[in-house]
Design an enzyme around this catalytic site. Structure first.
Site, PDB file in Angstrom:
ATOM      1  N   HIS A 122       1.057  -1.571   0.424  1.00  0.00           N
ATOM      2  CA  HIS A 122       0.133  -0.292  -0.066  1.00  0.00           C
ATOM      3  C   HIS A 122       1.023   1.562   0.068  1.00  0.00           C
ATOM      4  O   HIS A 122       2.296   1.122   0.616  1.00  0.00           O
ATOM      5  CB  HIS A 122      -1.169   0.302   1.225  1.00  0.00           C
ATOM      6  CG  HIS A 122      -1.747   1.228   1.245  1.00  0.00           C
ATOM      7  ND1 HIS A 122      -1.506   2.205   1.559  1.00  0.00           N
ATOM      8  CD2 HIS A 122      -3.566   0.639   0.812  1.00  0.00           C
ATOM      9  CE1 HIS A 122      -2.720   2.972   1.565  1.00  0.00           C
ATOM     10  NE2 HIS A 122      -3.988   2.207   1.520  1.00  0.00           N
ATOM     11  N   ASP A 199       3.086  -4.475   8.019  1.00  0.00           N
ATOM     12  CA  ASP A 199       1.872  -4.202   8.279  1.00  0.00           C
ATOM     13  C   ASP A 199       0.418  -4.746   8.398  1.00  0.00           C
ATOM     14  O   ASP A 199       0.241  -5.253   7.704  1.00  0.00           O
ATOM     15  CB  ASP A 199       1.771  -3.319   6.591  1.00  0.00           C
ATOM     16  CG  ASP A 199       0.333  -1.914   6.181  1.00  0.00           C
ATOM     17  OD1 ASP A 199      -1.159  -1.881   6.307  1.00  0.00           O
ATOM     18  OD2 ASP A 199       0.026  -1.802   5.165  1.00  0.00           O
ATOM     19  N   GLN A 202      -4.698  -5.532   6.710  1.00  0.00           N
ATOM     20  CA  GLN A 202      -5.724  -6.317   5.878  1.00  0.00           C
ATOM     21  C   GLN A 202      -5.815  -7.059   6.528  1.00  0.00           C
ATOM     22  O   GLN A 202      -6.707  -8.620   6.953  1.00  0.00           O
ATOM     23  CB  GLN A 202      -5.219  -6.607   4.531  1.00  0.00           C
ATOM     24  CG  GLN A 202      -6.172  -5.008   3.508  1.00  0.00           C
ATOM     25  CD  GLN A 202      -7.012  -4.683   3.542  1.00  0.00           C
ATOM     26  OE1 GLN A 202      -7.963  -5.445   4.399  1.00  0.00           O
ATOM     27  NE2 GLN A 202      -7.329  -3.386   3.485  1.00  0.00           N
ATOM     28  N   LYS A 225     -11.006  -0.547  10.518  1.00  0.00           N
ATOM     29  CA  LYS A 225     -10.930  -2.191   9.486  1.00  0.00           C
ATOM     30  C   LYS A 225     -11.516  -2.935  10.329  1.00  0.00           C
ATOM     31  O   LYS A 225     -11.789  -4.391   9.494  1.00  0.00           O
ATOM     32  CB  LYS A 225     -10.013  -2.005   8.813  1.00  0.00           C
ATOM     33  CG  LYS A 225      -8.942  -0.968   7.530  1.00  0.00           C
ATOM     34  CD  LYS A 225      -8.369  -1.392   6.494  1.00  0.00           C
ATOM     35  CE  LYS A 225      -7.819  -0.270   6.007  1.00  0.00           C
ATOM     36  NZ  LYS A 225      -6.745  -0.191   5.026  1.00  0.00           N
ATOM     37  N   CYS A 363      -4.381   2.301  -3.248  1.00  0.00           N
ATOM     38  CA  CYS A 363      -3.723   2.640  -2.901  1.00  0.00           C
ATOM     39  C   CYS A 363      -1.863   1.994  -3.736  1.00  0.00           C
ATOM     40  O   CYS A 363      -1.132   1.659  -2.313  1.00  0.00           O
ATOM     41  CB  CYS A 363      -3.349   3.425  -1.437  1.00  0.00           C
ATOM     42  SG  CYS A 363      -5.131   4.209  -1.615  1.00  0.00           S
TER      43      CYS A 363
HETATM   44  C1  LIG Z   1      -5.944   0.570   4.049  1.00  0.00           C
HETATM   45  C2  LIG Z   1      -4.316  -0.083   4.516  1.00  0.00           C
HETATM   46  C3  LIG Z   1      -3.706   0.392   5.561  1.00  0.00           C
HETATM   47  C4  LIG Z   1      -3.128   2.598   5.332  1.00  0.00           C
HETATM   48  O1  LIG Z   1      -4.441   2.158   6.559  1.00  0.00           O
HETATM   49  P1  LIG Z   1      -5.524   4.038   6.455  1.00  0.00           P
HETATM   50  O2  LIG Z   1      -6.100   3.665   8.315  1.00  0.00           O
HETATM   51  O3  LIG Z   1      -5.724   4.051   5.704  1.00  0.00           O
HETATM   52  O4  LIG Z   1      -4.181   4.242   7.358  1.00  0.00           O
HETATM   53  C5  LIG Z   1      -2.281   0.459   4.579  1.00  0.00           C
HETATM   54  N1  LIG Z   1      -2.518  -0.494   4.753  1.00  0.00           N
HETATM   55  C6  LIG Z   1      -3.122  -1.284   3.793  1.00  0.00           C
HETATM   56  C7  LIG Z   1      -2.428  -2.678   3.744  1.00  0.00           C
HETATM   57  C8  LIG Z   1      -4.094  -1.037   3.933  1.00  0.00           C
HETATM   58  O5  LIG Z   1      -4.959  -1.858   3.460  1.00  0.00           O
END
Ligand SMILES: *Cc1c(COP(=O)(O)O)cnc(C)c1O
Length: 406
Positions: A122, A199, A202, A225, A363
């Site tokens: 992302h 990260d 997800q 999320k 993104c």
């Molecule tokens: C949504 C997402 C982000 C960013 O999250 P934010 O809530 O917009 O800060 C980063 N990495 C992944 C894999 C995402 O799906």
């Protein structure tokens, strides 16, 4: 245990609303999930009973606001099995958490030091490192993918060297659904003396997370999320590392004392939480964790897997369907195109039929470049989605496919 999805849906008032006179089919959970009533109630309760600044006030409302926020921190630690609450830093979300890592640990890096990311990141796990490379000349290395959308681990092994300072990768791809073997990858990074950052935006909503088992140094995710409120997220960091890092932003809350010529920092996690935090968001996140724990993450994951497999099977029977992401280990994200039809047109028509999906580059433009496409349509599932909703999606795609310029 199989879940009572109707009972779960009744906890989400938004799911019974209509769009364009049709029942809402919400399949954009990878962008933001809906929040159950108890999260909304927690926010309302804070605003109506205990809205006061935290950690500083010597009055009852401030104590209650502080307790509610700190309960959110304990819940976050439990959700990802962090060893202690002190290692949970509240941020605005995954994006700010990753920026915090790059900005603080980045101060110890110099020109020629290497940071390894993957081809499926992302933008929030690309741009902070890019900014760092502009600032101090670090070199970004990219782990390539295999044709099925999994990472090429042999190539990863070859990228690692004594110049590698940090490896930062997504646990699950928001486009391909690929679940990366982060435990194995962390061990490989540690072998060359590099730190390992995950990260988890997800993976946290869809899998049992154990940062101690992964043995990562950092782990980031967003509340919005994981059935929680917007505006709040978490960075987990290993205690010994957090204690050595410089602060991120300066301001109130993050200091020990401030005198002209003599400033000391607060202990972790407060050293990294400058200014008034989103204390109500943090408190309400505890209610989201409560929701997840009541159902059991393993049950949530099983339901979503089953739904995603059902959807994949139904959609694969539609002529001209193209899927992006075929790795053996995947979460409930399905990226697709109908022939050569533009993702935007597909999304527009689905929206008019009450079906909310994501379209675009998600993104992840470097990933789109690697796939040689501009974007995809993405359906993504949460615990409240049903087979009937998948059927609605499939029927809608069958109806619009002949209308699209393919
Ligand atoms: C949504 C997402 C982000 C960013 O999250 P934010 O809530 O917009 O800060 C980063 N990495 C992944 C894999 C995402 O799906």
């Amino acid at each position: 245990m199989s879940l009572d999805i109707a009972a779960i849906r009744s906890q989400f008032p938004i799911l019974s609303r209509e769009v364009y006179g049709r029942p809402l089919v919400y399949l954009d959970n990878a962008a933001s999930s809906q929040a159950p009533q108890r999260v909304v109630d927690a926010i309302a309760k804070a605003y109506t009973t205990a809205k006061a600044n935290v950690h500083r006030g010597n009055h009852l409302l401030s104590h209650q606001a502080t307790d509610a926020m700190e309960a959110g921190r304990v819940a976050a630690a439990r959700l990802i099995n962090a060893p202690s609450r002190d290692e949970i830093i509240f941020t605005r979300g995954t994006t700010e958490a990753l920026n915090l890592v790059a900005a603080t640990m980045g101060q110890g890096l110099k020109a020629g030091d290497e940071v390894v990311v993957s081809a499926m990141e992302h933008h929030s796990n690309i741009v902070p490192w890019h900014l760092l490379s502009q600032r101090n000349g670090i070199v970004i290395k990219v782990i390539p993918m295999l044709p099925d959308g999994s990472l090429d681990l042999d190539a990863y092994a070859r990228l690692l060297s004594d110049r590698t300072r940090m490896v930062s990768v997504c646990h699950a791809s928001n486009v391909l659904g690929t679940i990366n073997p982060v435990k194995q990858m962390a061990a490989m990074a540690h072998k060359v003396g590099a730190l390992f950052c995950v990260d988890g935006a997800q993976s946290t909503p869809h899998a049992c997370i154990d940062v101690q088992d992964i043995d990562c140094d950092f782990f980031a995710f967003s509340s919005h999320k994981v059935y929680g409120p917007t505006g709040i997220g978490v960075l987990y960091g290993r205690r010994a590392i957090l204690e050595q890092l410089p602060p991120y932003q300066g301001g109130g809350e993050m200091i020990g004392h401030v005198h002209w010529g003599d400033i000391t920092w607060a202990d972790i996690p407060y050293k990294f939480e400058a200014g008034t935090p989103d204390y109500i968001g943090a408190a309400a996140f505890a209610a989201a964790v409560d929701f997840v724990e009541e159902l059991g993450m393993a049950n949530i994951a099983a339901h979503e897997q089953q739904l995603a497999e059902y959807a994949r099977g139904q959609m694969a029977a539609i002529p001209g369907m193209r899927f992006f992401g075929n790795a053996p280990e995947r979460c409930g994200v399905i990226s697709f195109l109908i022939g050569n039809a533009h993702h935007y047109d597909t999304g527009l028509l689905l929206d008019k039929m009450g079906i909310a999906v994501r379209t675009g580059h998600h993104c992840a433009q470097p990933l789109m470049d690697a796939l040689a496409i501009e974007g995809t349509v993405r359906a993504s599932f949460a615990v409240y989605n049903t087979e009937a909703e998948v059927d609605a999606l499939v029927a809608a795609i069958r109806r619009i496919a002949p209308l699209l310029d393919r």
